[in-house]
Write a protein that holds these residues in place. Structure first.
Motif: not given
Length: 193
Positions: A38-47, A49-52, A81-87
């Motif tokens: 299950i993947v979710f894609v949002s746009k952050q400042m128009g870019v 960003v994929e998470g899962r 949920a993860t965006l692949g960036v620890k912070e």
């Protein structure tokens, strides 16, 4: 009197056995997690960003010959949920995003499944995230390869309808309101399409 009720009892027993057999066919439909996502894609400042989500489960009672009587229930552990960036991942469980301590799971329960032909279906149901529920219609395409049936599709949600990204994060110029949800679910035990 006793003899006339025997055929009726036999009929009831056969009907019960048929229901149990049908139920056991459904009970064998299991999610294969290592082949599902299950993947979710949002746009952050128009870019984009994929998470899962790393942890989820499905309860499926699906008969391709009778989609209207079929049911799907789904649970997602929001803490996975993860965006692949620890912070960033450390922020997702907090109250302004998924509020995992209070709402550890998101759920979907189907209310109707309609066959559209050529392995395509429309699954209507209620999606609940963070205490908010919305009716959604999810397009699903089924394919089979050997013992595995794959259900794939995507649909859009509005994150603010579910209070995902509150307070300063409600600003849609930073994070867009629309989030695309994409899924691929591998199942075993689905009858031949």
């Amino acid at each position: 009197m006793m003899q006339s009720s025997l055929p009726r009892l036999a009929g009831i027993a056969l009907a019960g056995a048929a229901l149990l057999a049908a139920g056991s066919a459904f009970a064998q439909q299991k999610l294969v997690p290592e082949q599902s996502e299950i993947v979710f894609v949002s746009k952050q400042m128009g870019v984009p960003v994929e998470g899962r989500f790393k942890k989820f489960d499905a309860q499926v009672a699906f008969d391709p010959a009778k989609p209207a009587t079929s049911k799907v229930a789904f649970t997602v552990d929001t803490g996975s949920a993860t965006l692949g960036v620890k912070e960033t991942d450390a922020e997702l469980p907090k109250p302004v995003w998924f509020n995992v301590p209070k709402f550890p799971q998101a759920t979907f329960h189907s209310s109707a499944i309609k066959a559209l032909g050529a392995g395509k279906y429309e699954v209507a149901g209620k999606l609940s995230i963070k205490g908010a529920a919305q009716d959604v219609v999810v397009p699903v395409t089924l394919t089979q390869s050997g013992a595995i049936t794959t259900a794939a599709g995507s649909f859009a949600i509005k994150r603010l309808a579910f209070k995902i990204g509150e307070n300063e994060w409600a600003d849609t110029s930073m994070v867009a309101d629309e989030v695309q949800v994409k899924f691929k679910l591998a199942l075993t035990g689905v009858p031949k399409l």
